[in-house]
Enzyme design. Structure first.
Site, PDB file in Angstrom:
ATOM      1  N   LYS A  13      -4.837  13.928 -14.908  1.00  0.00           N
ATOM      2  CA  LYS A  13      -5.446  15.110 -14.305  1.00  0.00           C
ATOM      3  C   LYS A  13      -4.877  16.412 -14.864  1.00  0.00           C
ATOM      4  CE  LYS A  13      -4.492  14.288 -10.205  1.00  0.00           C
ATOM      5  NZ  LYS A  13      -3.989  14.733  -8.934  1.00  0.00           N
ATOM      6  N   ARG A  88      -5.173  15.816   0.534  1.00  0.00           N
ATOM      7  CA  ARG A  88      -4.683  14.451   0.406  1.00  0.00           C
ATOM      8  C   ARG A  88      -5.205  13.554   1.516  1.00  0.00           C
ATOM      9  NH1 ARG A  88      -0.725  13.619  -3.374  1.00  0.00           N
ATOM     10  NH2 ARG A  88       0.353  15.584  -3.609  1.00  0.00           N
ATOM     11  N   ARG A 122       6.517   4.836 -21.345  1.00  0.00           N
ATOM     12  CA  ARG A 122       7.240   6.117 -21.405  1.00  0.00           C
ATOM     13  C   ARG A 122       8.737   5.892 -21.576  1.00  0.00           C
ATOM     14  NH1 ARG A 122       5.125  10.833 -18.292  1.00  0.00           N
ATOM     15  NH2 ARG A 122       7.065  10.750 -17.140  1.00  0.00           N
ATOM     16  N   ARG A 155      12.649   5.586 -16.989  1.00  0.00           N
ATOM     17  CA  ARG A 155      12.946   6.116 -15.655  1.00  0.00           C
ATOM     18  C   ARG A 155      12.505   5.093 -14.607  1.00  0.00           C
ATOM     19  NH1 ARG A 155      10.499  11.200 -13.687  1.00  0.00           N
ATOM     20  NH2 ARG A 155       8.691   9.889 -14.026  1.00  0.00           N
ATOM     21  N   ARG A 166       3.287   3.160  -5.882  1.00  0.00           N
ATOM     22  CA  ARG A 166       2.799   4.530  -5.732  1.00  0.00           C
ATOM     23  C   ARG A 166       1.266   4.557  -5.765  1.00  0.00           C
ATOM     24  NH1 ARG A 166       6.148   7.189  -9.764  1.00  0.00           N
ATOM     25  NH2 ARG A 166       4.444   6.933 -11.225  1.00  0.00           N
TER      26      ARG A 166
END
Ligand SMILES: [Zn+2]
Length: 211
Positions: A13, A88, A122, A155, A166
Site C-alpha cells: 500500500k 480499522r 527480507r 527480523r 498478523r
C-alpha cells in the site's frame, strides 16, 4: 476524491499510495502521521493525544476520530485525501461516514502466501537499518550489509509465523470493514500481485486516472 486504502501489512500500500498521492494531489493520512502532526502543532486534540502517549497508553478511538474530522475539514484536504490504515473497524467507518463521505474504498488483494513470501525474503541490518530482499534487492555479498558490513538478520516481525499471525488479525478486523463499504457500493478491489507499475496501472484504471 476521498479514498480509503484497505490492504494487509506487506501488501504494498505504501508504494502505491505515493503514486496515487502524486496523481490526485491530495495528502495521505495515516493514524500515525495524524497524531505526530497534531502533537507537533500543539492543537488541543494533539495535547490530549500526547498526554495518553506520554503515559504509555493507547490513544482512544474517539480522539482519533476527532483528529481525523479536524484534519479532513482543514484546507489541506480541500481536494480530498487518501486514508491509509483508517478506518480499522466498522465503528470507525461509521463515525467517518457521519462527517465525511468516502468516494472509494480500495482493497489491495494479495494472497497471504505471497505476503509471507515477500516478508520471509527480507534481510535487515540492525546497525544502519538498511533493508534488503534476497530476490528483489540482494546485498552484494550474501548476508552482509553493503553499507556498513554488518551481518544481516531476519527480523522477528518478518518470520512466517509472525507474519501469518498478523495477517489473521488483519483479516478478522478488516473483512467487516470491507463488507460495510461493499454495502454502500463503494468497495473496489485491485489485485496487488505483480510489478509495481502493473499494480499502479490497475489502480489508476479503477480510479479513472491517467498515468
Ligand atoms: Zn548496515
Amino acid at each position: 476524491m476521498k479514498l480509503i486504502l484497505l490492504g494487509a501489512p506487506g501488501a504494498g500500500k505504501g508504494t502505491q499510495s505515493d503514486f496515487i498521492k502524486s496523481a490526485l494531489k491530495v495528502p495521505v493520512i495515516s493514524t500515525g502521521n495524524l497524531l505526530r502532526e497534531a502533537i507537533a502543532l500543539g492543537t488541543d486534540l494533539g495535547k490530549q493525544a500526547k498526554a495518553y502517549m506520554d503515559g504509555g497508553n493507547l490513544v482512544p478511538d474517539q480522539l482519533i476520530i476527532d483528529l481525523m474530522k479536524e484534519k479532513l475539514q482543514s484546507s489541506d484536504c480541500a481536494n480530498g485525501a487518501i486514508l491509509d490504515g483508517f478506518p480499522r473497524t466498522v465503528a470507525q467507518a461509521e463515525a467517518l461516514q457521519s462527517f465525511s463521505d468516502v468516494d472509494i474504498a480500495l482493497s489491495f488483494e494479495v494472497p497471504d502466501e505471497a505476503i509471507v513470501h515477500r516478508m520471509a525474503g527480507r534481510r535487515t541490518c540492525l546497525k544502519c537499518h538498511s533493508v534488503y530482499h534476497v530476490e528483489n534487492n540482494p546485498p552484494k555479498v550474501e548476508g552482509v550489509c553493503d553499507k556498513c558490513g554488518e551481518a544481516l538478520t531476519i527480523r522477528r516481525d518478518d518470520n512466517p509465523d509472525v507474519v501469518l499471525q498478523r495477517l489473521n488479525v488483519y483479516h478478522e478486523q478488516t473483512e467487516p470493514v470491507k463488507h460495510y463499504y461493499e454495502q454502500l457500493g463503494k468497495l473496489r478491489s485491485v489485485e496487488g500481485v505483480g510489478e509495481v507499475e502493473e499494480i499502479r496501472d490497475r489502480i489508476f484504471a479503477v480510479l479513472g486516472l491517467s498515468v
